[in-house]
Motif scaffolding. Structure first.
Motif, short mmCIF file in Angstrom:
data_model
loop_
_atom_site.label_atom_id
_atom_site.label_comp_id
_atom_site.label_asym_id
_atom_site.label_seq_id
_atom_site.Cartn_x
_atom_site.Cartn_y
_atom_site.Cartn_z
N GLY A 1 -5.39 0.17 12.09
CA GLY A 1 -4.23 0.80 11.84
C GLY A 1 -3.80 1.68 10.59
N ARG A 2 -4.85 2.44 10.40
CA ARG A 2 -4.45 3.47 8.99
C ARG A 2 -3.73 4.51 9.52
N THR A 3 -3.14 5.05 8.32
CA THR A 3 -2.44 6.58 8.72
C THR A 3 -3.21 7.65 8.52
N TYR B 1 6.19 -0.42 -1.73
CA TYR B 1 6.50 0.15 -0.55
C TYR B 1 5.31 0.88 -0.01
N CYS B 2 5.40 0.96 1.51
CA CYS B 2 4.10 1.76 2.19
C CYS B 2 4.94 2.45 3.32
N ARG B 3 3.91 3.45 3.71
CA ARG B 3 4.48 4.24 4.95
C ARG B 3 4.54 3.61 6.30
N SER B 4 3.52 2.61 6.22
CA SER B 4 3.51 1.89 7.53
C SER B 4 2.91 0.49 7.29
N LYS B 5 2.97 -0.54 8.21
CA LYS B 5 2.49 -1.74 7.65
C LYS B 5 1.06 -1.78 8.44
N CYS B 6 -0.01 -2.10 7.87
CA CYS B 6 -1.42 -2.15 8.41
C CYS B 6 -1.24 -3.56 8.94
N PRO B 7 -1.95 -3.80 10.25
CA PRO B 7 -1.89 -4.98 11.05
C PRO B 7 -2.53 -6.07 10.37
N TYR B 8 -3.33 -5.89 9.48
CA TYR B 8 -4.20 -7.10 8.94
C TYR B 8 -3.68 -7.63 7.50
N CYS B 9 -2.55 -6.77 6.86
CA CYS B 9 -2.07 -6.82 5.68
C CYS B 9 -1.27 -7.98 5.46
N ASP B 10 -1.44 -8.99 4.60
CA ASP B 10 -0.13 -9.65 4.10
C ASP B 10 0.36 -9.66 2.77
N LEU C 1 2.68 -8.36 -0.03
CA LEU C 1 4.20 -8.19 0.15
C LEU C 1 4.33 -6.52 0.01
N SER C 2 4.95 -6.10 1.40
CA SER C 2 5.43 -4.58 1.23
C SER C 2 6.20 -4.13 2.27
N TYR C 3 7.12 -3.30 2.16
CA TYR C 3 8.03 -2.97 2.84
C TYR C 3 7.91 -1.44 3.39
N ALA D 1 -4.36 4.13 -4.57
CA ALA D 1 -3.70 5.21 -3.81
C ALA D 1 -4.07 5.09 -2.30
N ASN D 2 -3.32 5.84 -1.45
CA ASN D 2 -3.59 6.02 -0.05
C ASN D 2 -3.81 7.48 0.18
N PRO D 3 -5.05 7.65 1.01
CA PRO D 3 -5.19 9.19 1.44
C PRO D 3 -3.93 9.92 1.91
N GLY E 1 -0.37 -1.37 -8.91
CA GLY E 1 -0.84 -1.88 -7.60
C GLY E 1 0.10 -2.07 -6.30
N GLY E 2 -0.11 -2.52 -4.90
CA GLY E 2 0.71 -2.32 -4.10
C GLY E 2 0.67 -3.48 -3.13
N GLY E 3 1.24 -2.84 -2.05
CA GLY E 3 2.02 -1.78 -1.59
C GLY E 3 1.24 -0.36 -1.79
N THR E 4 2.02 0.53 -1.85
CA THR E 4 1.37 1.83 -2.07
C THR E 4 1.91 2.53 -3.20
N PRO E 5 1.17 2.56 -4.33
CA PRO E 5 1.80 2.82 -5.64
C PRO E 5 1.90 4.63 -5.64
#
Ligand code: SAM
Ligand code: SF4
Length: 360
Positions: free
Chosen positions: A132-134, A11-20, A22-24, A95-97, A60-64
């Motif tokens: 497209g980072r948050t 799972y992620c807070r948003s989908k980055c436009p470059y990322c393929d 697997l994430s929801y 982690a994401n900031p 790993g993730g996604g955003t663990p």
């Protein structure tokens, strides 16, 4: 036998436009219910082989870092209850900031994580926006500061060779990054993956020559700051290589838990790949040998031939074409000893060509 465990949180807070990957993007995920499933998958994989000792765990993730620390603790307690573990167990998390959670890194450390890899991606606001980072640069720097306060073993990810990025801009950014005093850096060149927003928009990756120039500058600057390159995209201060990823590149066994995770296991004399949910597929020794070659040549240490033979069950000399290797040596693209083969720095820039020549 050493074992790595990879836990995928998709799972992620948003989908980055470059990322393929697997994430929801989904709010209100029932974390405890999902983690119940992770725990029972761990029990299942434990029942397949009695010879393992867990050496590394990687979230790993996604955003663990969206996984609540109490859920991380449940997973770690389960692993420690099921397997013998190394004294210096490495437990990494990507982690994401996230400035909305000021005690995030402290809580992650308390939950048992001892290596933190932060996805920064760029150190200027213009490119962070483009990617497209948050988070913005201020948030990234403050997260880096908190990571350093809470962990001894830390890393950041950056994406370079961005469209329009100049050599001069990248040098400046890299110098700034190196001055942050991090133990490890993962520096990936932007790839445009099919199906991503970047691909739909027709964004093109950097031209080959430009990418090679940026890559050479990267390794030079990092070496000046004492970072040793140990894999094409990974650099570490001495002793701070990511043991989990090294195990993966060496071809050691690992278990993959979570929707996007794969695993590799030896059971009896069979090599098996695993995918979610609990799908075991036998892999031909030649298929595994090819993968070991592709991964091993990305490493600066290259391929240890005995380990290669142990992991795929094929004799090194039966798999490769020695005549082609001799030609690659003459072209200064690989070096070889009786124990080992590695790509030179020129060879690493032409890796597809080298791999094609070696495995016929
Ligand atoms: C599993 S991903 C993401 C981890 C984390 N969710 C984040 O965004 O920071 C791991 C890393 O792959 C890299 N990556 C993802 N897509 C990429 C792409 N298209 N080109 C280059 N690097 C990429 C990023 O540096 C990212 O941090
Ligand atoms: S780069 Fe990270 S945060 Fe962005 S979509 Fe991919 S996994 Fe999620």
């Amino acid at each position: 036998m050493r074992l790595g465990i990879y836990i995928h949180w998709p799972y992620c807070r948003s989908k980055c436009p470059y990322c393929d990957f697997l994430s929801y993007v989904k709010k209100n995920v029932e974390q405890s219910v999902l983690v119940d499933g992770y725990l029972s998958d761990l029990e299942y994989y434990r029942s397949l082989n009695d010879e393992y000792k867990v050496d590394t765990i990687f979230f790993g993730g996604g955003t663990p870092s969206l996984l609540e620390p109490k859920q991380i603790e449940r997973i770690l307690d389960k692993i420690i209850g099921l397997w013998p573990t190394a004294d210096n167990l490495e437990i990494s998390l990507e982690a994401n900031p996230n400035s909305q959670y000021p005690t995030l890194f402290e809580d992650l450390r308390q939950s048992g994580i001892n290596r933190l890899s932060l996805g920064v991606q760029a150190l200027n606001d213009k490119d962070l926006k483009f990617l497209g980072r948050t988070h913005d640069m201020k948030e990234a720097l403050s997260a880096i500061d908190l990571v350093k306060k809470n962990f001894d073993n830390h890393s950041i990810d950056l994406i370079y060779a961005r469209p329009e990025q100049t050599v001069c801009e990248w040098k400046k950014e890299l110098n700034q990054v190196c001055n942050l005093g991090l133990k490890h850096l993962s520096l990936y060149q932007l790839t445009i993956e099919e199906g991503t927003v970047f691909s739909q928009k027709g964004i093109k990756p950097a031209a080959e020559e430009k990418a090679a120039e940026l890559y050479n500058i990267t390794t030079q600057i990092l070496a000046d700051f004492g970072y040793e390159q140990y894999e094409i995209s990974n650099y570490a201060q001495k002793g701070y290589e990511c043991r989990h990823n090294l195990g993966y590149w060496h071809g050691d066994d690992y278990i993959g838990i979570g929707k996007g995770a794969v695993g590799y296991l030896h059971i009896g004399d069979k090599i098996l790949t695993t995918t979610h949910p609990r799908q075991l597929t036998e892999v031909l020794p030649t298929e595994r040998a090819e993968e070991l070659l592709i991964m091993g040549l990305r490493l600066n240490e290259g391929i240890n031939k005995r380990r290669f033979e142990r992991h795929c069950g094929i004799k090194w000399q039966d798999f490769v074409c020695q005549q082609q290797i001799n030609e690659l040596i003459k072209e200064n693209l690989v070096t070889e000893t009786s124990e080992n083969i590695k790509a030179t720095s020129n060879g690493r820039l032409l890796l597809n060509y080298v791999i094609e020549k070696i495995c016929v």
